[in-house]
Design a protein around this motif. Structure first.
Motif, short mmCIF file in Angstrom:
data_model
loop_
_atom_site.label_atom_id
_atom_site.label_comp_id
_atom_site.label_asym_id
_atom_site.label_seq_id
_atom_site.Cartn_x
_atom_site.Cartn_y
_atom_site.Cartn_z
N ASP A 116 -2.16 -2.16 6.24
CA ASP A 116 -1.30 -3.35 5.37
C ASP A 116 -1.92 -4.47 6.04
O ASP A 116 -2.37 -5.65 5.17
N PHE A 162 -2.94 0.59 -4.40
CA PHE A 162 -3.01 -0.81 -4.13
C PHE A 162 -2.00 -1.52 -4.89
O PHE A 162 -2.55 -1.85 -6.17
N ALA A 203 -11.78 -1.86 -4.73
CA ALA A 203 -10.26 -2.35 -5.18
C ALA A 203 -9.81 -1.65 -6.50
O ALA A 203 -8.62 -1.36 -6.71
N ALA A 256 -5.68 -4.60 4.42
CA ALA A 256 -6.05 -5.16 3.22
C ALA A 256 -5.70 -6.50 3.21
O ALA A 256 -6.24 -7.14 2.24
N HIS A 313 -5.69 2.89 -7.74
CA HIS A 313 -5.98 3.15 -6.25
C HIS A 313 -7.09 2.49 -5.61
O HIS A 313 -7.74 1.61 -6.66
N ALA A 314 -7.24 2.17 -4.47
CA ALA A 314 -8.46 1.50 -3.85
C ALA A 314 -8.86 2.45 -2.54
O ALA A 314 -8.12 3.15 -2.09
N LEU A 325 0.82 -1.08 -0.06
CA LEU A 325 0.02 -0.08 0.06
C LEU A 325 0.95 1.27 -0.10
O LEU A 325 1.73 1.26 0.97
#
Length: 320
Positions: A186, A131, A79, A189, A47-48, A23
């Motif tokens: 982290d 991401f 996502a 995710a 990106h997420a 990330l």
């Protein structure tokens, strides 16, 4: 192969893949709102978005108009960075999140009051990030555009306490909290990706299907642990306790590419990460990936990525 051994191989493979996840450029917002609010989030390719509703209720509206009701304890993971809005009611007007006044709480964290003239009864924890899945980029492409998460549900055990800690870190702004948030993000995710892989539908394709295929897990684990080894198809088949032809056919059918092509693409994804993010010298990257010369590596890199490794490095800019 015994069932318990096959499961261990798959678990080890998922561990190996999740370790490569990154990330970058994470921006956090602590958003409070009153009875009426509408907050829009623009499309951000690469990106997420992640939202956790700590208190209150909200309606999530996606770009295609689909609506989802959220309550306290629900989370959302988008996502692919698709446009969406969080509203008190679908009929309420929407204001882009970037247009709200934001009070800085640090370099990467700010507080937003979406209803400054009303008493707050809704609390959101929001993040936007690059991401990066590095060696599992194929898995990222298969992830659904929207994942609705019950943080207290059985699929994500332990997620709710982590989210609660993140909220406390933002609220208290203690020394070093930005570093704590980065590490917790982290973990969050990784838990989301793992939960999706574990519960992927039966018709999952590509790498998502391979992660759940005990007949391929051994070979994939070996590849990701030793990407610089001079692999042969026969050696990879041996890790799956099957013949060369059966392994090659199944690999091609499941992942859509021959085994040695997958090896080359994996190496180039790792090379791109090491060149741009870790700033390693080209000759060191070539050595790590098993190439006998920098020239041989450069030819392979250009064949797969379309540009030489030096140009890839020059074209990369670290996020602000």
């Amino acid at each position: 192969m015994p069932t318990d051994t096959a499961f261990t191989l798959s678990s080890e493979l998922i561990n190996e893949l999740l370790r490569s996840m990154r990330l970058r450029g994470v921006q956090y917002r602590r958003i409070q709102a009153g009875p009426v609010f509408g907050i829009g989030f623009a499309t951000k390719p690469g990106h997420a978005y992640f939202h956790f509703l700590a208190a209150g209720c909200a309606t999530l509206r996606m770009e295609d108009g689909s609506l989802f009701e959220l309550s306290a304890g629900n989370a959302v993971f988008i996502a692919h960075g698709g446009a969406h809005a969080l509203l008190s009611n679908p009929a309420d007007p929407v204001q882009d999140i970037a247009s709200f006044d934001a009070a800085p709480l640090g370099d990467t964290v700010c507080a937003v009051n979406a209803s400054p003239d009303e008493p707050a009864n809704t609390l959101l924890f929001s993040a936007c990030m690059e991401f990066e899945l590095d060696s599992i980029q194929g898995l990222g492409n298969l992830m659904p555009a929207l994942m609705l998460i019950d943080a207290g549900g059985q699929r994500y055990p332990g997620l709710m306490p982590i989210l609660a800690v993140m909220e406390r870190e933002v609220s208290s702004a203690r020394v070093g909290y930005a570093g704590i948030l980065a590490r917790l993000a982290d973990v969050v995710a990784a838990m989301i990706v793992r939960g999706w892989v574990e519960c992927a539908c039966a018709n999952a394709s590509g790498l998502a299907a391979a992660l759940r295929d005990n007949r391929l897990a051994g070979a994939l684990l070996a590849l990701h642990q030793q990407p610089g080894r001079d692999w042969s198809v026969a050696e990879l088949a041996a890790h799956c306790h099957t013949s060369r032809s059966v392994f090659a056919d199944r690999f091609q059918a499941t992942l859509g590419v021959p085994p040695l092509r997958y090896v080359t693409e994996l190496r180039m994804r790792l090379a791109s990460q090491w060149l741009t993010l870790e700033r390693l010298p080209i000759e060191e990257v070539a050595y790590r990936l098993g190439y006998t010369s920098q020239a041989a590596f450069s030819r392979a890199y250009k064949r797969i990525t379309g540009q030489p490794p030096g140009a890839s490095r020059q074209g990369f800019r670290s996020p602000a």
